[in-house]
Scaffold this active site. Structure first.
Site, short mmCIF file in Angstrom:
data_model
loop_
_atom_site.label_atom_id
_atom_site.label_comp_id
_atom_site.label_asym_id
_atom_site.label_seq_id
_atom_site.Cartn_x
_atom_site.Cartn_y
_atom_site.Cartn_z
N GLU A 130 0.83 -1.20 0.00
CA GLU A 130 0.00 0.00 0.00
C GLU A 130 0.87 1.26 0.00
O GLU A 130 1.95 1.29 0.59
CB GLU A 130 -0.91 0.01 1.23
CG GLU A 130 -1.97 -1.07 1.23
CD GLU A 130 -2.81 -1.04 2.49
OE1 GLU A 130 -2.56 -0.16 3.35
OE2 GLU A 130 -3.71 -1.89 2.62
N HIS A 221 -2.50 13.06 -25.54
CA HIS A 221 -2.64 12.22 -26.74
C HIS A 221 -3.74 12.75 -27.66
O HIS A 221 -3.63 12.68 -28.89
CB HIS A 221 -2.94 10.78 -26.33
CG HIS A 221 -3.02 9.83 -27.48
ND1 HIS A 221 -1.94 9.54 -28.29
CD2 HIS A 221 -4.06 9.09 -27.96
CE1 HIS A 221 -2.30 8.67 -29.22
NE2 HIS A 221 -3.59 8.39 -29.03
N LYS A 291 -1.53 4.02 -41.92
CA LYS A 291 -1.21 2.67 -41.45
C LYS A 291 -2.48 1.92 -41.10
O LYS A 291 -3.48 2.49 -40.67
CB LYS A 291 -0.28 2.74 -40.23
CG LYS A 291 -0.82 3.53 -39.05
CD LYS A 291 0.24 3.70 -37.98
CE LYS A 291 -0.29 4.53 -36.82
NZ LYS A 291 0.75 4.79 -35.81
N ARG A 293 -3.66 -1.25 -38.78
CA ARG A 293 -3.22 -2.12 -37.67
C ARG A 293 -3.93 -3.47 -37.72
O ARG A 293 -5.13 -3.55 -37.94
CB ARG A 293 -3.50 -1.46 -36.32
CG ARG A 293 -2.64 -0.26 -36.03
CD ARG A 293 -2.91 0.25 -34.61
NE ARG A 293 -2.13 1.44 -34.31
CZ ARG A 293 -0.90 1.41 -33.81
NH1 ARG A 293 -0.31 0.25 -33.57
NH2 ARG A 293 -0.25 2.54 -33.56
N THR A 322 6.52 1.06 -28.06
CA THR A 322 7.43 -0.05 -28.35
C THR A 322 8.35 0.25 -29.53
O THR A 322 9.25 -0.53 -29.84
CB THR A 322 6.64 -1.33 -28.65
OG1 THR A 322 5.80 -1.11 -29.78
CG2 THR A 322 5.79 -1.71 -27.44
#
Length: 411
Positions: A130, A221, A291, A293, A322
């Site tokens: 915790e 974002h 693109k 996916r 990544t």
């Protein structure tokens, strides 16, 4: 025996009356009136003199009291000056900056730009895992700024942030602003399929429930995340791209082209291109990669829209996770005749095998901001360069604290 001190005070006041014409006139009027009513007796003279002395005594009481108040205030000011010499007096004006464990180096750099010390706080762990938050200084009535990106480990850093806000609120801080250089869960901003949460909105509601007064983020974002917070919690979305513009504007670029890695980032790439044109008079081109996916973090096909032949290309995105998409995009651009391929992103997550992929890719350089601390492997990668966003965040904090414009930072 009690009469003599009283008459001394009255006589002292009488001497002060002469320096105030209006009061002196009033006293003379009273004196004449009393004297007129008792001209035939000695008591008239005594009444007149007593009225004069009585008025003077009342006046003296207020003068002496005001003199003493002024003297006490002067003594207090001298005491403050002794405690805080002018050169060492705090410049924060009630501003306190605290940091969790997510990115303490950035928080220290921001505090250094503002000329104050980082607040004393510990965010430890109990034996069962915790989070245990404890503030070691007074924050009552202060404007508190908590710097905590919700990067990996995302849930640990998020809970830390929520409990720090709760601690400050219970400690009677006047205003709490959370500075989130990287906003975790931001990619889950809408329902792409059935029966999934909108996690970005849920995180916003959690922070709002804890008592946040304001949010400062760097390159969200998607801009609509600002709308996930209620109207009582304003959100400032800082454009980290201006730091990248400054870096690439000083490079010797040949026929530069700014490339968006997907359709959603075209606006970001366009702003980057406009920044190069406005500040460095660089007439850069604009291109886009479309693109498709197969699944999350896995690209099935990529197509280029625009020309990059014999050009130095800058891929502009908000984050690198990544690096699979980024490295594949660099290969596509090289196949279409690009001379050099650079990449700029505000947030370098570098999860999984990102470090290895970048080292073996066609990328010449990958530039990120220090919104997220670099791992030791990425810090030793010659292709990865990290720029500081501290001065931009520090200036935003300063402007907010002093009620100045934030948009002025990006003009």
């Amino acid at each position: 025996m009690m009469i003599r001190p009283t008459f001394r005070l009255l006589l002292k006041g009488a001497s002060k009356v002469r320096s105030f014409p209006s009061l002196s006139t009033s006293v003379r009027t009273i004196s004449r009136k009393n004297g007129h009513n008792s001209r035939q007796s000695k008591n008239g003279d005594r009444s007149s003199r007593f009225a004069l002395l009585l008025a003077a005594g009342v006046f003296s009481h207020f003068v002496v009291r005001n003199e003493r108040s002024a003297h006490c205030e002067l003594m207090r000011e001298d005491s403050r000056s002794a405690m805080w010499p002018s050169k060492d007096r705090p410049k924060s004006g009630g501003l306190k900056i605290f940091s969790g464990n997510a990115n303490p180096s950035l928080a220290k750099e921001i505090a250094s730009y503002l000329g104050i010390n980082l607040g004393k706080l510990t965010a430890g762990r109990f034996a069962d895992g915790e989070v245990n938050v404890m503030v070691h200084e007074n924050v009552r009535g202060k404007d508190v700024y908590i710097i905590q990106p919700t990067c990996m480990p995302v849930n640990e850093n998020l809970v830390e942030l929520l409990l720090m806000v709760s601690t400050m609120r219970r400690a009677s801080a006047r205003r709490i602003t959370v500075v989130i250089p990287y906003y975790g869960y931001a990619r889950q901003d809408r329902k792409m399929t059935a029966r999934v949460p909108i996690s970005a909105a849920d995180v916003a509601r959690l922070m709002e429930a804890m008592g946040v007064d304001r949010v400062v983020a760097v390159d969200l974002h998607c801009g609509q995340i600002q709308g996930f917070f209620g109207p009582r919690v304003p959100v400032d979305n800082l454009d980290g791209g201006i730091i990248g513009v400054g870096y690439f504007g000083d490079k010797d670029l040949h026929n530069p082209v700014v490339v968006s890695p997907d359709a959603g980032g075209v606006y970001r790439a366009k702003k980057f291109r406009e920044g190069l044109a406005a500040k460095y008079d660089l007439d850069a081109g604009l291109a886009m990669i479309v693109k498709q996916r197969a699944r999350a973090n896995e690209i099935d096909r990529m197509d280029l829209v625009g020309s990059v032949t014999d050009s130095d290309v800058i891929i502009v995105d908000d984050m690198i996770d990544t690096a699979g998409t980024l490295c594949k995009a660099a290969e596509i651009l090289k196949q279409h005749g690009a001379r050099r391929v650079f990449a700029f992103a505000s947030h370098g997550l570098f999860n999984g095998e990102a470090d290895k992929r970048i080292a073996e890719s066609a990328l010449s350089e990958v530039v990120v901001l220090n919104t997220i601390p670099l791992s030791s492997a990425c810090a030793n990668n010659d292709k990865i360069l990290q720029l500081s966003v501290a001065h931009l965040v520090a200036q935003a904090v300063y402007n907010i604290h002093n009620k100045k414009s934030i948009s002025a930072l990006f003009k």
